[in-house]
Design an enzyme around this catalytic site. Structure first.
Site, short mmCIF file in Angstrom:
data_model
loop_
_atom_site.label_atom_id
_atom_site.label_comp_id
_atom_site.label_asym_id
_atom_site.label_seq_id
_atom_site.Cartn_x
_atom_site.Cartn_y
_atom_site.Cartn_z
N ARG A 1 -9.33 -6.27 12.91
CA ARG A 1 -8.64 -5.44 13.90
C ARG A 1 -9.53 -4.27 14.24
NH1 ARG A 1 -4.95 -7.19 17.13
NH2 ARG A 1 -3.71 -5.26 17.19
N TYR B 1 -9.94 -4.66 2.50
CA TYR B 1 -9.25 -3.48 3.03
C TYR B 1 -9.40 -2.35 2.00
CZ TYR B 1 -5.14 -1.30 5.40
OH TYR B 1 -4.27 -0.50 6.09
N ARG C 1 -0.21 5.72 16.29
CA ARG C 1 0.00 7.06 15.75
C ARG C 1 -0.74 8.11 16.56
NH1 ARG C 1 -2.42 5.33 9.77
NH2 ARG C 1 -4.24 4.32 10.62
N ARG D 1 0.82 -1.20 0.00
CA ARG D 1 0.00 0.00 0.00
C ARG D 1 0.87 1.26 0.00
NH1 ARG D 1 -5.23 0.09 1.91
NH2 ARG D 1 -4.84 1.95 3.15
N GLU E 1 -3.90 6.64 18.74
CA GLU E 1 -4.58 5.50 18.13
C GLU E 1 -3.98 4.20 18.66
OE1 GLU E 1 -5.20 6.57 13.98
OE2 GLU E 1 -5.16 4.44 13.52
N ARG F 1 10.04 5.18 -3.05
CA ARG F 1 10.55 6.04 -4.13
C ARG F 1 12.00 6.39 -3.90
NH1 ARG F 1 6.30 9.66 -2.38
NH2 ARG F 1 4.42 9.01 -3.49
N ASP G 1 -10.02 1.46 0.51
CA ASP G 1 -9.94 2.89 0.78
C ASP G 1 -11.27 3.52 0.34
OD1 ASP G 1 -7.35 2.78 1.76
OD2 ASP G 1 -6.47 2.97 -0.24
N1 UDP Z 1 3.37 0.68 7.89
C1 UDP Z 1 4.56 0.59 8.56
N2 UDP Z 1 5.10 1.71 9.12
C2 UDP Z 1 4.50 2.91 9.03
C3 UDP Z 1 3.28 3.01 8.32
C4 UDP Z 1 2.73 1.87 7.78
O1 UDP Z 1 5.13 -0.48 8.67
O2 UDP Z 1 5.02 3.89 9.56
C5 UDP Z 1 2.79 -0.56 7.33
C6 UDP Z 1 1.88 -1.26 8.31
O3 UDP Z 1 2.02 -2.66 8.14
C7 UDP Z 1 0.51 -0.81 7.89
C8 UDP Z 1 0.68 -0.78 6.39
O4 UDP Z 1 2.00 -0.29 6.19
O5 UDP Z 1 -0.50 -1.70 8.29
C9 UDP Z 1 -0.31 0.09 5.65
O6 UDP Z 1 -0.27 1.40 6.16
P1 UDP Z 1 -1.39 2.46 5.88
O7 UDP Z 1 -0.89 3.78 6.28
O8 UDP Z 1 -1.87 2.27 4.48
O9 UDP Z 1 -2.52 2.00 6.91
P2 UDP Z 1 -3.94 2.63 7.26
O10 UDP Z 1 -3.80 4.12 7.14
O11 UDP Z 1 -4.92 2.02 6.33
O12 UDP Z 1 -4.16 2.23 8.67
#
Ligand code: UDP
Length: 368
Positions: A249, A348, A280, A172, A300, A176, A350
């Protein structure tokens, strides 16, 4: 005779898009939701003049022009670009994984240097086709980035080791070798100015709406309320958990109003070490470049779902996906019910995908 053409269960994005399109076609819809408000998990509430994303950050992003134009009919979007910060112990890094991240981590400047370091770190790991999230992450970014920015965060977020999670989850995130902190690769991105709740209010304007209403109780008392049902709750619960419960989850938020105008200087800060108990902190005002005197933050915490709490994320591992397929087969025996959204389709999704799948359900139902 049924009073309504459609009973729509769940006033979130899928149900509301369907309700809007159906009412546009002259259908009568009753939308029920067990919460005391509409908008599902995109619900925003104004606190201290700040639109608080009560169920976690929702940043709209899509590469689909038609979906972008569709959602812009219901709200104006600002030019917010998600650029989260990762906090690991006493170090700060830019996300997603890009040249700013690599430069800070290794003191290097060029893409070639970054690629050489990553290649060196994975040379001896012998990873072929990645079989799980850990292998996928290591193959993409090497051991340092995996250990500092992925491993702890992912295990907190999903409550299981990275070796037991599907590889697609980490894909996801963009990777880059440019100095670009935009978390998404999509062409269109922004936050609904004034919050997301107004979008759902407009979508539901032509429907009857009943909040604080549990479907399973309601349908017992009103079995003939509608010709058809659009169900956006958990598909396993709909069928009485006949084959067992799917895994989800959940997330718990601790919200705080602080007497400062700027707490963390960014909308999203991820805490990637395993010692910090939350994943976060969201500082909501930054989504709309707010100038209020106070600020609202949300910590969170991730948790395993259990009956009675809100499910947020389907855990799309092999076992759960196989179980979902059994429920999907069962769903095919119920042509009077349309299943949609993250919980109804166990995906999952968006926000843009939720709208796209709702519009395609509308096409299936009413023709293009
Ligand atoms: N992820 C990570 N570190 C980060 C942010 C994301 O390892 O700092 C991984 C983690 O496994 C997460 C996945 O990337 O579940 C997808 O992140 P995303 O931000 O897309 O999650 P969402 O915002 O949907 O909770």
């Amino acid at each position: 005779m049924s009073k309504f053409d459609y009973l729509i269960v769940g006033a979130g994005l899928f149900g509301s898009v369907f309700a809007y399109e159906a009412t546009q076609r002259g259908k009568k819809c009753l939308v029920i939701d067990k919460q005391n408000h509409i908008a599902g998990n995109i619900y925003t509430e104004n606190i201290e003049g700040i639109n608080v994303h009560k169920y976690g950050a929702h940043i709209f992003h899509t590469s689909d022009k038609a979906i972008w134009e569709y959602v812009n009919r219901f709200a104006d979007f600002n030019n917010f670009i998600n650029s989260p910060i990762a906090s690991y112990k006493d170090e700060l890094y830019n996300l997603p994984f890009n040249m700013n991240t690599f430069s800070k981590m290794w003191g290097i400047k060029t893409p070639a240097e970054a690629k050489a370091i990553i290649a060196g770190q994975i040379a001896n790991l012998n990873i072929g086709e990645p079989q799980n999230l850990e292998e996928q992450a290591l193959k993409l970014v090497g051991t340092d980035v995996y250990e500092k920015l992925i491993k702890g965060y992912t295990q907190k977020q999903w409550g299981r080791p990275c070796t037991e999670l599907p590889a697609f989850i980490i894909k996801r995130l963009p990777l880059r070798f440019t100095y670009d902190n935009n978390y998404f690769n999509d062409r269109y991105q922004g936050i609904a100015i004034g919050g997301y709740t107004q979008i759902i209010e407009k979508m539901l304007a032509g429907s009857d709406v009943k909040t604080d209403t549990d479907y399973f109780e309601f349908i017992k008392e009103n079995p003939d309320i509608a010709e058809k049902t659009v169900f956006t709750g958990q598909i396993d619960e709909f069928f009485g958990y006949r084959y067992g419960a799917l895994g989800y989850r959940s997330v718990r938020f601790e919200n705080e109003i602080l007497d400062t105008d700027n707490y963390q200087g960014n909308a999203v800060v991820n805490f990637t070490d395993k010692e910090v108990p939350y994943t976060r902190i969201i500082e909501h005002k930054h989504f709309e470049f707010g100038k209020q005197e106070k600020t609202v933050i949300s910590r969170e915490y991730s948790a395993e779902w259990q009956p009675g709490i809100e499910p947020y994320y389907p855990i799309n591992d092999e076992a759960n996906n196989a179980l979902y397929e059994k429920y999907k087969t069962l769903a095919a025996t119920r042509p009077d019910v349309i299943f949609g959204g993250r919980l109804g389709q166990y995906k999952y999704y968006d926000m843009d995908k939720v709208i796209a799948t709702a519009l395609s359900a509308v096409d299936d139902e009413f023709g293009k």
